[in-house]
Design an enzyme around this catalytic site. Structure first.
Site, PDB file in Angstrom:
ATOM      1  N   ASP A  93      31.427  33.781  51.449  1.00 19.76           N
ATOM      2  CA  ASP A  93      30.768  32.725  50.676  1.00 19.76           C
ATOM      3  C   ASP A  93      30.288  31.548  51.522  1.00 19.76           C
ATOM      4  O   ASP A  93      29.335  30.878  51.149  1.00 19.76           O
ATOM      5  CB  ASP A  93      31.709  32.229  49.574  1.00 19.76           C
ATOM      6  CG  ASP A  93      31.897  33.264  48.474  1.00 19.76           C
ATOM      7  OD1 ASP A  93      30.938  34.020  48.212  1.00 19.76           O
ATOM      8  OD2 ASP A  93      32.976  33.324  47.878  1.00 19.76           O
ATOM      9  N   TYR A 110      32.124  32.544  40.421  1.00 15.73           N
ATOM     10  CA  TYR A 110      33.444  32.041  40.777  1.00 15.73           C
ATOM     11  C   TYR A 110      33.417  30.564  41.097  1.00 15.73           C
ATOM     12  O   TYR A 110      32.466  30.066  41.678  1.00 15.73           O
ATOM     13  CB  TYR A 110      33.963  32.779  42.013  1.00 15.73           C
ATOM     14  CG  TYR A 110      35.230  33.521  41.726  1.00 15.73           C
ATOM     15  CD1 TYR A 110      35.199  34.865  41.406  1.00 15.73           C
ATOM     16  CD2 TYR A 110      36.458  32.872  41.742  1.00 15.73           C
ATOM     17  CE1 TYR A 110      36.361  35.552  41.122  1.00 15.73           C
ATOM     18  CE2 TYR A 110      37.627  33.562  41.455  1.00 15.73           C
ATOM     19  CZ  TYR A 110      37.573  34.894  41.147  1.00 15.73           C
ATOM     20  OH  TYR A 110      38.720  35.563  40.852  1.00 15.73           O
TER      21      TYR A 110
END
Lengths: 727, 727
Positions: free
Chosen positions: A370, A458
């Site tokens: 990420d 998320y």
């Protein structure tokens, strides 16, 4: 394709785009600052300092703690201060004048301060002239990646095309923003979507990094786009068009491949998926209002926009597009001498690795990094005052560069606040049997630095929590929305126990797929100076000699100083425990212990993937929980500088395996915090936060308990409060 | 001994006792409720309900949340309510009338409610007649242990002498109180103390359980007394008269043996050891006042003195002399149906095991079991309002029986409060790329039940923290004062690296000895009913077949239902992870998952002592982190009912090795939380709190996120506060 069909699909596409644009400007979102976000979502170049809370904010946002101010007048005051709006403008101007950029389509993937040499920063003091300001620029131009260094005053640019590096820079927001619409250019895609029963106007698509799985993924920037239906819910993540994957060239937006292996899988229902307060038909107020109140205000200040001073702590804080939060120059006051002592030169989230555990076509590649792929800071959205952070929080904005180099502001990206949860700093009561009648207790108050990155579905909440006793707790909370998989099943009774679902049936036609989260932290510890050693203080069972003692066994500690990197590649073992000390071998306490800090792991999870699995080669920085490397300014990103489609040739594993000397040197400690996530129904449609943490804790750093002389709280310290008159 | 000497020492002894009595009634302790504690320290029988905060309390104690009331009028209203003052009086009267007690010296070591049969308690509802009240009494009389059952209404007593049981009941406070003065009866002891340079008036002694190390410790109740100098400090623990150990018969107070192996070891200095605020020559206010404020008051109520109702939770709460806190009948509201659902029938701290890691004469036996030997609840001192627990806390008193059966009150033994630390219950922001402009965040508010037991030097803070999302976090904090060892060394430079110090040199002549803490919890889970199963949901690496996927490996879960106890003897392994589910196999969610709760370990430490070491046989309940047993009302104390000098014949290990069936039965889960404690200088002279925890977390217990419909906080919810006018 017949001409008639082509015409039909072209028309349908145009209609879709128009409806989408209409939708985007009319979606209801009563509790959010839609206008601000949309401005950045739909406009290129990204909006500049206008991108702030302005009017039309809902009532609860009207009282930010720090006054809204334009960042256009910001000036750097500390050698580590991030590039300001005017500095970013200057970089843009310099870069645009280069032949390379004049003559081709280009995109700036990263424009950040190139931090001055560590020694120079340490030597610098307030009042000294600022160190020369230099920007580090990662750009794509002419189909190549370029790493440039731009001296802001002189305008001198040095740098190179990254020739033999496998992997690409972090995607720009513009990459992600544009590629999700690319599939609509394909009639085949549109037909498939329609055949799956989804109107194109209801389509929401996500850009999913492809990872690297071999030759077919080399020599071009690729991405996979998967789509969802947002009909009747803002939580489109729960309505996957399962199995439909579009491979797109990120540079050309060309559709490389469309695969649909989910034709038999229905789109799950929208019912009960929307989590917005405005979408609930009823609400449930479980508790009375509660607030952390400070009648005399917070105890911290933020000097010169970035220098946080609180209690016995001082540190430099800045937002970063890749790392999210960077904490630098963390120092604590010695209560004995009053001297400010160095603890950590720099700490940040270096990389995340999130492999999903489903080897099938539409899922195998989901092995996200990420930070390096998406930009952990780029995805850190504005925090929600009073809910993300309590009252009295201070908010810090991020100032980043869009792909064309134009600066923009990510407002309220970080917050800083004091926390008191009713916890106890230290205590002792005397038992009546000693007759001393003692009861001494000190409440625990901490300072929290927080960001929350929403990497698509998320949400990662990252806290740096400072305690007055010298401890730093680094905490990661996971919330947000699961990445789910469509399935024909609506009940477990339909499923053969032998069948592997790759997850948990959460609701009718919805499987929450098992996955791991690894968050790797870079911790450049400088305990009372840069030259430190890493000591594995092993706790071992020792046997007594026959007749020596009624005891057969006891535990003792064995100190092993790590000489080289391989001595410090550590897998945690409950039955072979150690303390992990970073000591300054050149400085001892009054009674002769080396001063130090220890890394204290908490609950965590290890990576269990096969080391030869291609995603695991890329994510090899999670092979151990702890690593220690000699300080090297080029080694900051655990997965490598160019993580997107990387092959794993530039990871922490590769560096550490050089086995360099690390004793009595400037060293960097790396810690990976892990989570196994087997979803459960409580995670549907949005997940209650799950948290874990680790600590950096003084160990013989202070001569004694540094908070011995703090006073207890008495009634008169506390405020007199009444409910808000307007309620 | 010559007559002259005898006379001299007798005189010296008398003088000492007089000076001690004087000291006890005159010690300054400005921030504590000395009067109250002293009353219990010096008077036998223990004071009854007078033992409460009365006048002369310092200002900050003047506003307790719950009004002071006499417990003499308490009546039981719930089948699990503890024995009241009048019930304890009744028990005393009944017991005193028994021949056994009339004809010999006796002591009641435990007088508590014998809880009614589980089924009867579950069937009972408010308004039903109270179930028959029965007391369980453990007594010593005529040199024997007796376990009696006393029916309160009828006065019928049944029971037995405990014949072949190895081990004795928990010490009474009177045992501890009296035995510490026993050594003063020995001229040899007194001479030794004087020779070590300590005036007898400065002596402070501790009762230290002997453990069991063979024949010589059988057939009599023994204890070891070690002493300290309290000259110039209230923190006498830092001034050990090292190596001096007096073995005393607990029943006769006879001195069995005096060993002094520390003649060459100086008493460490008093300087910098006192931690009392009043003893500091300066103070350091690091932060502004901070407070958790609730303008509309707390959201919980305590019905009928013991039934706590908060948000979606309800549970019965009571103090217990051995366990400290007992949480029973914990139930949570299902947000879908509104029905109250069972989660846990009973949870408490069953035993602690604290082995020190020094095999030498004065240390090897220090292998404490704080609940069974000392009474974890007996050692839970009154909490300090505003410091131990925040404002708005509710305080619950303990009502216990003294050794002669007289009831007394331990005031403010537990507290209950709502906590808000600025944490996030759940959140999600949408990235600008989706254009949805969503930012939905819910703050996390919890309910904490707290006690703090001061087992001599150490302080254990035990929290049961309830979350609205159904999670229960059980947290143990360690603070208080180290048990240290005197040494001739004043600097590490004097010490041969080969020499084993058994700990860390903390200050001149002071070593903090390495030790472990294990806290074993009894968790009688009743997930939607009593018949549950324990499922080991193993997370395993799975390989793909050649050609199946570009991925080589992924993780899958394998569910193994534990059939018998040995299937559920679990050692945690980072590289062989599992989730540990307690499910109700008879109840499924809408989509067919069994409803359950999972045990989620956090940071912990394992016991590494040799399994054949005698202390480890007694502490064998720490051989695994998790055990599951079938419910058996006699199996509540993990180290056995009679732990004092036990041989380890009645431990959780022994029960579990019977390997009884546990599938689809009423089962009890046991979890041991561990800490390795290698002391460091920061722990001197009092330790900053170290905390760890584990969770009980719903897993497919709810159909979906149970706090989806909770509202966010808005500005108008929050109070308007000003500093206390008097500051």
């Amino acid at each position: 394709m017949e001409l008639k069909n082509l015409l039909r699909y072209t028309l349908s596409l145009f209609g879709t785009v128009i409806v989408l644009l209409f939708l985007l400007s009319n979606l209801p979102s009563p509790l959010s600052n839609q206008a601000e976000l949309l401005a950045c979502a739909t406009k290129a170049p990204w909006c500049a300092s206008k991108n702030r809370f302005q009017s039309n904010r809902p009532d609860y946002l009207r009282k930010p703690t720090n006054p809204t101010h334009s960042h256009s007048a910001d000036v750097p005051r500390h050698p580590l201060d991030p590039l300001t709006v005017s500095e970013l403008n200057r970089v843009q101007k310099i870069v645009q004048s280069l032949d390379l950029f004049k003559n081709s389509v280009y995109a700036l993937h990263s424009v950040v301060l190139k931090e001055p040499k560590k020694e120079a920063v340490i030597a610098w003091g307030k009042g000294d002239p600022l160190l020369p300001r230099v920007a580090s620029v990662i750009a794509r131009a002419g189909g190549k990646t370029h790493a440039l260094t731009v001296e802001l005053v002189s305008g001198v640019v040095t740098g190179q095309e990254m020739g033999l590096v496998y992997g690409y820079p972090t995607m720009t927001v513009e990459d992600m923003n544009s590629v999700i619409w690319a599939p609509l250019a394909s009639a085949e895609f549109n037909r498939t979507v329609l055949e799956r029963g989804v109107d194109l106007v209801d389509l929401a698509c996500l850009p999913i990094s492809t990872g690297w799985f071999g030759k077919s993924e080399e020599n071009r920037r690729l991405i996979k786009v998967q789509c969802y239906s947002m009909k009747d819910t803002a939580n489109f993540y729960m309505r996957p068009i399962e199995g439909l994957t579009v491979l797109v060239d990120l540079d050309t937006k060309e559709i490389v491949q469309i695969v649909d292996k989910g034709k038999h899988i229905p789109i799950p229902n929208a019912a009960n998926t929307d989590y917005r307060f405005s979408a609930q038909n009823s609400y449930q107020r479980l508790v009375n209002p509660i607030s952390i109140e400070q009648p005399k205000g917070p105890s911290f200040t933020v000097e010169d926009d970035h220098l946080v001073k609180w209690a016995n702590w001082e540190f430099h804080l800045k937002p970063d597009p890749r790392a999210g939060v960077i904490v630098s120059r963390a120092m604590v006051v010695d209560p004995t001498t009053g001297v400010m002592r160095q603890v950590m030169y720099k700490g940040f989230t270096s990389e995340l690795f999130v492999p999903y555990m489903d080897p099938t076509d539409a899922w195998y590649f989901k092995t996200y990094m990420d930070a390096g792929e998406y930009g952990f800071g780029l995805q850190a959205m504005p925090l929600d005052p009073l809910n993300d952070c309590p009252r009295n929080a201070y908010y810090m904005d991020g100032v980043f560069a869009a792909a064309d180099g134009t600066p923009y502001v990510r407002s309220n990206m970080l917050c800083v606040f004091e926390s008191y949860a009713g916890e106890i700093g230290w205590r002792h009561s005397e038992s009546p049997i000693t007759g001393l009648g003692i009861r001494e207790v000190r409440p625990k108050v901490t300072l929290v630095v927080r960001m929350a990155a929403s990497v698509a579905n998320y949400d990662y909440i990252v806290d740096w929590e400072f305690q007055t006793d010298g401890l730093i707790r680094i905490k990661v909370g996971l919330s947000g929305i699961l990445m789910v998989k469509g399935t024909p099943y609506t009940n477990m009774s339909q499923i053969n126990p032998e069948e592997n679902l790759y997850g948990t049936l959460l609701s009718e036609n919805v499987i929450g797929v098992i996955h791991d989260h690894f968050i790797t932290f870079y911790l450049d510890m400088d305990v009372d100076g840069s030259d430190n050693s890493f000591v594995n203080v092993s706790i071992q069972r020792e046997y007594t000699s026959p007749g020596e003692s009624p005891r057969l066994s006891y535990l003792k500690t064995v100190r092993e100083v790590a000489k080289t990197e391989k001595d410090a590649q550590i897998k945690l073992q409950l039955y072979n425990p150690s303390e992990y000390h970073v000591i300054n071998p050149n400085k001892k306490t009054r009674v002769g212990n080396p001063v130090g800090y220890k890394l204290v792991p908490g609950g965590t999870a290890a990576n269990l993937l096969d080391l030869n699995d291609l995603p695991q080669k890329r994510g090899a920085f999670t092979n151990n929980q702890i690593w220690v490397t000699p300080y090297n300014e080029t080694e900051q990103w655990a997965g490598g500088s160019f993580v997107y489609q990387s092959h794993g040739e530039d990871t922490l594993l590769v560096w550490s395996n050089r086995d360099r000397a690390i004793e009595n040197r400037d060293i960097v400690v790396w810690y990976t915090l892990g989570f196994h996530h087997v979803p459960c129904q409580e995670d549907f449609p949005i997940m209650p936060t799950v948290t874990s943490s680790f600590d950096l804790k003084p160990v013989n750093f202070f001569e004694s308990n540094p908070i011995l002389k703090t006073p207890p709280t008495v009634e008169n310290d506390l405020p007199i409060c009444k409910a808000d008159a307007s309620t």
